[in-house]
Design a protein around this motif. Sequence first.
Motif, mmCIF file in Angstrom:
data_model
loop_
_atom_site.group_PDB
_atom_site.id
_atom_site.type_symbol
_atom_site.label_atom_id
_atom_site.label_comp_id
_atom_site.label_asym_id
_atom_site.label_seq_id
_atom_site.Cartn_x
_atom_site.Cartn_y
_atom_site.Cartn_z
ATOM 1 N N ILE A 22 0.828 -1.212 0.000
ATOM 2 C CA ILE A 22 0.000 0.000 0.000
ATOM 3 C C ILE A 22 0.862 1.263 0.000
ATOM 4 C CG2 ILE A 22 -2.033 -1.069 1.000
ATOM 5 C CD1 ILE A 22 -1.196 -0.077 3.742
ATOM 6 N N GLY A 23 2.132 1.094 -0.369
ATOM 7 C CA GLY A 23 3.007 2.251 -0.519
ATOM 8 C C GLY A 23 3.544 2.833 0.766
ATOM 9 N N VAL A 24 3.584 2.030 1.823
ATOM 10 C CA VAL A 24 4.133 2.472 3.106
ATOM 11 C C VAL A 24 5.442 1.720 3.347
ATOM 12 C CG1 VAL A 24 3.773 2.581 5.598
ATOM 13 C CG2 VAL A 24 1.845 2.971 4.040
ATOM 14 N N LYS A 25 6.527 2.453 3.437
ATOM 15 C CA LYS A 25 7.830 1.823 3.625
ATOM 16 C C LYS A 25 8.258 1.941 5.093
ATOM 17 C CE LYS A 25 10.935 2.516 0.437
ATOM 18 N NZ LYS A 25 12.044 3.106 -0.373
ATOM 19 N N PRO A 26 8.336 0.822 5.802
ATOM 20 C CA PRO A 26 8.804 0.888 7.190
ATOM 21 C C PRO A 26 10.242 1.404 7.254
ATOM 22 C CG PRO A 26 7.776 -1.230 6.723
ATOM 23 C CD PRO A 26 7.987 -0.548 5.408
ATOM 24 N N VAL A 27 10.614 1.954 8.409
ATOM 25 C CA VAL A 27 12.001 2.406 8.572
ATOM 26 C C VAL A 27 12.900 1.265 9.029
ATOM 27 C CG1 VAL A 27 11.410 4.804 9.001
ATOM 28 C CG2 VAL A 27 11.545 3.215 10.942
ATOM 29 N N GLY A 28 12.282 0.240 9.647
ATOM 30 C CA GLY A 28 13.059 -0.900 10.129
ATOM 31 C C GLY A 28 12.259 -2.180 10.005
ATOM 32 N N ILE A 29 12.914 -3.247 9.524
ATOM 33 C CA ILE A 29 12.250 -4.543 9.386
ATOM 34 C C ILE A 29 13.224 -5.645 9.795
ATOM 35 C CG2 ILE A 29 10.734 -3.746 7.553
ATOM 36 C CD1 ILE A 29 12.514 -5.173 5.532
ATOM 37 N N SER A 30 12.703 -6.834 10.012
ATOM 38 C CA SER A 30 13.542 -7.939 10.452
ATOM 39 C C SER A 30 14.377 -8.487 9.297
ATOM 40 C CB SER A 30 12.685 -9.056 11.033
ATOM 41 O OG SER A 30 12.002 -9.709 9.992
ATOM 42 N N GLU A 31 15.388 -9.256 9.663
ATOM 43 C CA GLU A 31 16.296 -9.828 8.665
ATOM 44 C C GLU A 31 15.548 -10.760 7.705
ATOM 45 O OE1 GLU A 31 20.212 -12.672 8.724
ATOM 46 O OE2 GLU A 31 20.045 -11.128 10.271
ATOM 47 N N GLY A 32 14.549 -11.487 8.220
ATOM 48 C CA GLY A 32 13.785 -12.389 7.373
ATOM 49 C C GLY A 32 13.094 -11.657 6.241
ATOM 50 N N ALA A 33 12.518 -10.510 6.529
ATOM 51 C CA ALA A 33 11.872 -9.717 5.488
ATOM 52 C C ALA A 33 12.895 -9.123 4.538
ATOM 53 C CB ALA A 33 11.029 -8.611 6.124
ATOM 54 N N MET A 34 14.044 -8.732 5.051
ATOM 55 C CA MET A 34 15.105 -8.196 4.192
ATOM 56 C C MET A 34 15.549 -9.234 3.164
ATOM 57 S SD MET A 34 15.827 -4.996 5.049
ATOM 58 C CE MET A 34 17.474 -4.612 4.481
ATOM 59 N N ASP A 35 15.476 -10.509 3.538
ATOM 60 C CA ASP A 35 15.936 -11.592 2.664
ATOM 61 C C ASP A 35 14.891 -12.042 1.654
ATOM 62 O OD1 ASP A 35 18.389 -11.644 3.914
ATOM 63 O OD2 ASP A 35 17.895 -13.301 5.258
ATOM 64 N N ASN A 36 13.674 -11.537 1.772
ATOM 65 C CA ASN A 36 12.624 -11.941 0.832
ATOM 66 C C ASN A 36 12.926 -11.363 -0.552
ATOM 67 O OD1 ASN A 36 10.249 -12.208 -0.723
ATOM 68 N ND2 ASN A 36 8.945 -12.064 1.076
ATOM 69 N N TYR A 38 11.194 -11.054 -3.132
ATOM 70 C CA TYR A 38 10.092 -10.310 -3.729
ATOM 71 C C TYR A 38 10.024 -8.871 -3.232
ATOM 72 C CZ TYR A 38 8.741 -15.139 -4.747
ATOM 73 O OH TYR A 38 8.726 -16.444 -5.168
ATOM 74 N N PHE A 39 10.753 -8.567 -2.164
ATOM 75 C CA PHE A 39 10.792 -7.200 -1.642
ATOM 76 C C PHE A 39 12.008 -6.418 -2.159
ATOM 77 C CE2 PHE A 39 8.782 -8.807 2.619
ATOM 78 C CZ PHE A 39 7.609 -9.080 1.963
ATOM 79 N N LYS A 40 12.868 -7.096 -2.876
ATOM 80 C CA LYS A 40 14.210 -6.579 -3.173
ATOM 81 C C LYS A 40 14.220 -5.146 -3.707
ATOM 82 C CE LYS A 40 18.478 -7.877 -5.547
ATOM 83 N NZ LYS A 40 19.125 -8.857 -6.465
ATOM 84 N N GLU A 41 13.334 -4.832 -4.620
ATOM 85 C CA GLU A 41 13.340 -3.508 -5.257
ATOM 86 C C GLU A 41 12.566 -2.460 -4.462
ATOM 87 O OE1 GLU A 41 15.251 -3.288 -7.884
ATOM 88 O OE2 GLU A 41 15.588 -5.451 -7.855
ATOM 89 N N MET A 42 12.100 -2.830 -3.276
ATOM 90 C CA MET A 42 11.201 -1.940 -2.536
ATOM 91 C C MET A 42 11.778 -1.478 -1.205
ATOM 92 S SD MET A 42 7.818 -4.343 -3.182
ATOM 93 C CE MET A 42 6.554 -3.100 -2.957
ATOM 94 N N LEU A 43 13.045 -1.804 -0.944
ATOM 95 C CA LEU A 43 13.572 -1.594 0.401
ATOM 96 C C LEU A 43 14.696 -0.565 0.492
ATOM 97 C CD1 LEU A 43 13.624 -5.309 1.678
ATOM 98 C CD2 LEU A 43 11.878 -3.550 2.077
ATOM 99 N N ASP A 44 14.826 0.296 -0.488
ATOM 100 C CA ASP A 44 15.853 1.333 -0.411
ATOM 101 C C ASP A 44 15.644 2.189 0.840
ATOM 102 O OD1 ASP A 44 16.958 0.495 -2.742
ATOM 103 O OD2 ASP A 44 16.122 2.092 -3.995
ATOM 104 N N GLY A 45 16.696 2.306 1.630
ATOM 105 C CA GLY A 45 16.636 3.141 2.833
ATOM 106 C C GLY A 45 16.052 2.452 4.043
#
Length: 264
Positions: A22-36, A38-45
Amino acid sequence: MPKKPKRIVDTTSFYTGYFLAIGVKPVGISEGAMDNPYFKEMLDGVRSIGKEPSPESILELNPDLIVTFTGTKDIDKLEQIAPVVAIDYGKKNYKDQLLEFGKLTGKEDKAKEWVDRWEQKISGLKPQIQAAVGNKTVSILNPYAKGLYVFGHNYGRGGEIIYGEFGLKAPPEAQKAAIDSGTGWASISLEKLPEFTGDIVFTCPWSGDTSDPGKVYENPVWKGLPAVKKGHVFQLNPKGDTFNDPVSLEAGLKFISESLLSVK
């Protein structure tokens, strides 16, 4: 609770994709989500808070909202940092959960748009899938250290799509243990594998331990399964398809649909 939180920390891994959808980028997420993948192009910053984030690492990010699981350790300490939303995993289906997050973040219109688009995709694909699969049964099986997990309708690995959206059938034993029970999963020994295996199998190694999946995949019991002999086994991505958020489901929909349509 802030009306439109700007600095969300998600400690869960499994709910990050809801915010991204929904276009909301968290400032911090767990390592498991970082490794997904499918999120790769959406996690800048976006910053990783590790596998087991500490209150100290979360405090550094100055959040105005923290998302965690019900029963999380040190939740009282998190509440001293920022308002906390504690979620009981699987209590809501993914569409209702997305709409709830939409309300929480002031993005309810985006959440509704996603649900509408998704349902249009499913309505177009479902008749094709059901015609291709017919009366064949489908299993979701993951080897792990003590045997295999059998997954159902609400625990990721494509179950929400296969059983929920497409309405396909699991083998009777899998239906009873992993779906009718409401748990979404069951653990079985290798010896019981034939009873729980359908005409079509989706599988991947279990990402929760370091066991060797070859102990199952190279075993004569596995190799003797009709689905294996016919080539009706499809490998899921253990770092992405374990998730059941909207971003991961959209990525999984393409692979699952193409796999099912290829079955002769």
